[in-house]
Design a protein around this motif. Structure first.
Motif, PDB file in Angstrom:
ATOM      1  N   ASP A 177      -4.926   2.553  -8.095  1.00  0.00           N
ATOM      2  CA  ASP A 177      -3.998   2.896  -7.012  1.00  0.00           C
ATOM      3  C   ASP A 177      -2.608   3.067  -7.623  1.00  0.00           C
ATOM      4  OD1 ASP A 177      -2.799   3.216  -4.510  1.00  0.00           O
ATOM      5  OD2 ASP A 177      -2.629   1.063  -4.146  1.00  0.00           O
ATOM      6  N   ASP A 210      -0.711  -3.502 -14.536  1.00  0.00           N
ATOM      7  CA  ASP A 210       0.475  -2.826 -14.013  1.00  0.00           C
ATOM      8  C   ASP A 210       1.678  -3.275 -14.840  1.00  0.00           C
ATOM      9  OD1 ASP A 210       2.681  -1.901 -12.331  1.00  0.00           O
ATOM     10  OD2 ASP A 210       1.163  -1.656 -10.764  1.00  0.00           O
ATOM     11  N   GLY A 217       0.543  -6.316  -5.158  1.00  0.00           N
ATOM     12  CA  GLY A 217      -0.674  -7.121  -5.182  1.00  0.00           C
ATOM     13  C   GLY A 217      -1.485  -7.249  -3.901  1.00  0.00           C
ATOM     14  N   GLY A 218      -1.232  -6.407  -2.902  1.00  0.00           N
ATOM     15  CA  GLY A 218      -2.005  -6.509  -1.645  1.00  0.00           C
ATOM     16  C   GLY A 218      -3.499  -6.355  -1.863  1.00  0.00           C
ATOM     17  N   SER A 219      -3.898  -5.374  -2.676  1.00  0.00           N
ATOM     18  CA  SER A 219      -5.352  -5.191  -2.819  1.00  0.00           C
ATOM     19  C   SER A 219      -5.966  -6.327  -3.622  1.00  0.00           C
ATOM     20  CB  SER A 219      -5.734  -3.821  -3.368  1.00  0.00           C
ATOM     21  OG  SER A 219      -4.769  -3.280  -4.171  1.00  0.00           O
ATOM     22  N   ALA A 224      -2.102   1.418 -18.044  1.00  0.00           N
ATOM     23  CA  ALA A 224      -3.552   1.390 -18.251  1.00  0.00           C
ATOM     24  C   ALA A 224      -3.935   1.907 -19.630  1.00  0.00           C
ATOM     25  CB  ALA A 224      -4.234   2.218 -17.178  1.00  0.00           C
ATOM     26  N   SER A 282       1.164  -6.568   0.427  1.00  0.00           N
ATOM     27  CA  SER A 282       1.551  -5.155   0.630  1.00  0.00           C
ATOM     28  C   SER A 282       0.486  -4.497   1.499  1.00  0.00           C
ATOM     29  CB  SER A 282       1.662  -4.423  -0.712  1.00  0.00           C
ATOM     30  OG  SER A 282       0.383  -4.322  -1.314  1.00  0.00           O
ATOM     31  N   GLY A 317      -2.762  -0.274 -11.398  1.00  0.00           N
ATOM     32  CA  GLY A 317      -1.724   0.008 -10.397  1.00  0.00           C
ATOM     33  C   GLY A 317      -1.814  -1.086  -9.346  1.00  0.00           C
TER      34      GLY A 317
HETATM   35  C1  LIG Z   1       1.212   2.081  -4.789  1.00  0.00           C
HETATM   36  S1  LIG Z   1       1.680   0.932  -6.022  1.00  0.00           S
HETATM   37  C2  LIG Z   1       0.250  -0.056  -6.082  1.00  0.00           C
HETATM   38  C3  LIG Z   1       0.094  -0.984  -4.924  1.00  0.00           C
HETATM   39  C4  LIG Z   1      -0.928  -2.061  -5.240  1.00  0.00           C
HETATM   40  N1  LIG Z   1      -2.262  -1.531  -5.346  1.00  0.00           N
HETATM   41  C5  LIG Z   1      -0.907  -3.209  -4.274  1.00  0.00           C
HETATM   42  O1  LIG Z   1      -2.010  -3.661  -3.913  1.00  0.00           O
HETATM   43  O2  LIG Z   1       0.161  -3.684  -3.886  1.00  0.00           O
HETATM   44  C6  LIG Z   1       1.558   1.883  -7.476  1.00  0.00           C
HETATM   45  C7  LIG Z   1       1.686   1.097  -8.769  1.00  0.00           C
HETATM   46  O3  LIG Z   1       1.162   1.896  -9.833  1.00  0.00           O
HETATM   47  C8  LIG Z   1       1.774   1.433 -11.020  1.00  0.00           C
HETATM   48  N2  LIG Z   1       1.493   2.404 -12.094  1.00  0.00           N
HETATM   49  C9  LIG Z   1       1.934   3.669 -12.249  1.00  0.00           C
HETATM   50  N3  LIG Z   1       1.419   4.203 -13.388  1.00  0.00           N
HETATM   51  C10 LIG Z   1       0.627   3.258 -13.950  1.00  0.00           C
HETATM   52  C11 LIG Z   1      -0.162   3.196 -15.120  1.00  0.00           C
HETATM   53  N4  LIG Z   1      -0.260   4.240 -15.951  1.00  0.00           N
HETATM   54  N5  LIG Z   1      -0.852   2.079 -15.388  1.00  0.00           N
HETATM   55  C12 LIG Z   1      -0.770   0.992 -14.560  1.00  0.00           C
HETATM   56  N6  LIG Z   1      -0.028   1.002 -13.441  1.00  0.00           N
HETATM   57  C13 LIG Z   1       0.665   2.109 -13.127  1.00  0.00           C
HETATM   58  C14 LIG Z   1       3.231   1.299 -10.623  1.00  0.00           C
HETATM   59  O4  LIG Z   1       3.927   0.419 -11.509  1.00  0.00           O
HETATM   60  C15 LIG Z   1       3.121   0.748  -9.189  1.00  0.00           C
HETATM   61  O5  LIG Z   1       3.266  -0.654  -9.192  1.00  0.00           O
END
Ligand SMILES: C[S@@+](CC[C@H](N)C(=O)[O-])C[C@H]1O[C@@H](n2cnc3c(N)ncnc32)[C@H](O)[C@@H]1O
Length: 366
Positions: free
Chosen positions: A282, A244, A227-229, A265, A196, A223
């Motif tokens: 994120d 996540d 999984g890109g990061s 989280a 990503s 978040g």
């Molecule tokens: C922008 S995406 C993350 C992209 C990710 N960092 C990547 O490297 O691909 C946002 C993610 O935050 C997750 N999310 C939202 N609220 C969350 C929480 N309270 N705890 C964990 N993950 C959460 C969502 O399920 C979503 O997959």
């Protein structure tokens, strides 16, 4: 009235935020001109003369002193025009002290939209070569690399292609990490199987923050899906845990250095965070939720996370004005250095980095 100007390059759509931030931090600056992704200000003479001046604005991708523009359809003519303000201002020996030429186009879209990513375009590269063809002689050999990263404190000539027929001229001193990159955009090599675009964001945030991550470090990301990061962190030899409720890419699940905690989280046991050196978050939630979540983790006496990389989603651009309050809150957790930047690869969000943790060690005798 001063005849000095400053240019600021930013994300398309962040112009008003830049204006607000600049007027808060530098009340003597006067807004002058704006196009999407490009803003100029009239600045006091003493600022232009101050060698140590720093703009220090989170929404400025990069900035410099503006020496005006040229408009026309004849590229050769514009390339000649580029050199005029410099030749008028500087004697040959001073001109020869410029170490780099950076030429870039203002962004056309928000990063990630219409397959657009910021960076040096073929047009900018071609215009750079044209400018170099007209480089004046200065009496000594004068090598001027095009669109390479500058070294700390180098003086850099800038040409911003605001439109293909409207070139703006300027210069800056590369005294911060981001001002060393052409157009304030790092040259990030992405793998073919990039999971990503968060890959690009985390790599830029690591480069910009100079976080001293080492192979073998334990990194947790909240978040983390898809999984890109995590992919970028695994590439750097870290042991990575992704939290996540959504699915992670199979590529990561197959990696023995990756662990997925499929949960929100707040459901993860606080003790599970004791072994991590670094934490990134994120999640697509409001900044307050991100800060509440991270606070509950890092204020645990046994948790000693040295550095935080937080993506704060600006669900409303007005939240940008609250950045100083967010910084204050993060500092109250023991992080003495807190910095924010709208990364070149960010969308409507900012990256906040917190380091220099001072926290009493908890008694671990029992
Ligand atoms: C922008 S995406 C993350 C992209 C990710 N960092 C990547 O490297 O691909 C946002 C993610 O935050 C997750 N999310 C939202 N609220 C969350 C929480 N309270 N705890 C964990 N993950 C959460 C969502 O399920 C979503 O997959």
């Amino acid at each position: 009235m001063s005849s000095h100007f400053l240019f600021v390059v930013c994300q398309v759509g962040s112009e008003a935020t830049v204006k607000n931030e600049v007027s808060r931090k530098h009340p003597s600056f006067r807004f002058s001109f704006s196009r999407p992704g490009f803003v100029t200000f009239r600045i006091p003479d003493e600022v232009a003369r101050d060698r140590k001046f720093e703009l220090n604005c989170a929404f400025a991708r990069t900035w410099g002193f503006s020496l005006g523009k040229a408009v026309g359809t004849d590229g050769q003519q514009l390339a000649r025009e580029f050199w005029k303000p410099f030749a008028e201002r500087y004697p040959a020996d001073v001109l020869a002290q410029f170490k780099h030429l950076h030429v870039w186009q203002r962004d056309r879209f928000v990063p990630g939209e219409s397959d657009f990513e910021p960076g040096i375009t073929p047009l900018a590269e071609g215009i750079g070569e044209l400018i170099l063809e007209h480089q004046p002689t200065v009496g000594t050999p004068w090598s001027l690399p095009l669109n390479e990263d500058a070294q700390v404190d180098d003086r850099v000539l800038d040409c911003i292609i605001v439109e293909p027929d409207e070139w703006w001229f300027g210069w800056h001193r590369a005294n911060t990490v981001e001002t060393r990159w052409p157009g304030g955009v790092p040259d990030v090599e992405s793998p073919e199987n990039m999971i990503s675009r968060a890959y690009l964001k985390i790599v830029e945030s690591l480069l910009w923050s100079e976080l001293p991550i080492q192979p073998g470090d334990r990194f947790v990301e909240i978040g983390s899906s898809p999984g890109g990061s995590c992919q970028a962190l695994l590439d750097r030899g870290c042991f990575v845990t992704g939290i996540d409720p959504a699915e992670m890419d199979p590529l990561l699940l197959a990696n023995p250095n990756f662990t997925h905690l499929r949960s929100r989280a707040k459901k993860v046991e606080r003790n599970d965070f004791q072994t991590f050196r670094w934490l990134a978050m994120d999640a697509n939630v409001a900044p307050k939720y991100t800060l509440d979540t991270v606070e509950a983790i890092v204020t645990q006496p046994e948790v000693r996370i040295e550095g935080l990389l937080l993506t704060l989603k600006l669900t409303d651009l007005a939240l940008a004005a609250e950045l100083p309050l967010f910084h204050k809150r993060i500092r109250s957790w023991g992080y003495r250095r807190v910095r924010a930047r709208q990364l070149a690869f960010n969308r409507q969000e900012v990256c906040v980095v917190a380091t220099d943790l001072v926290k009493p060690r908890s008694d671990t005798a029992d």
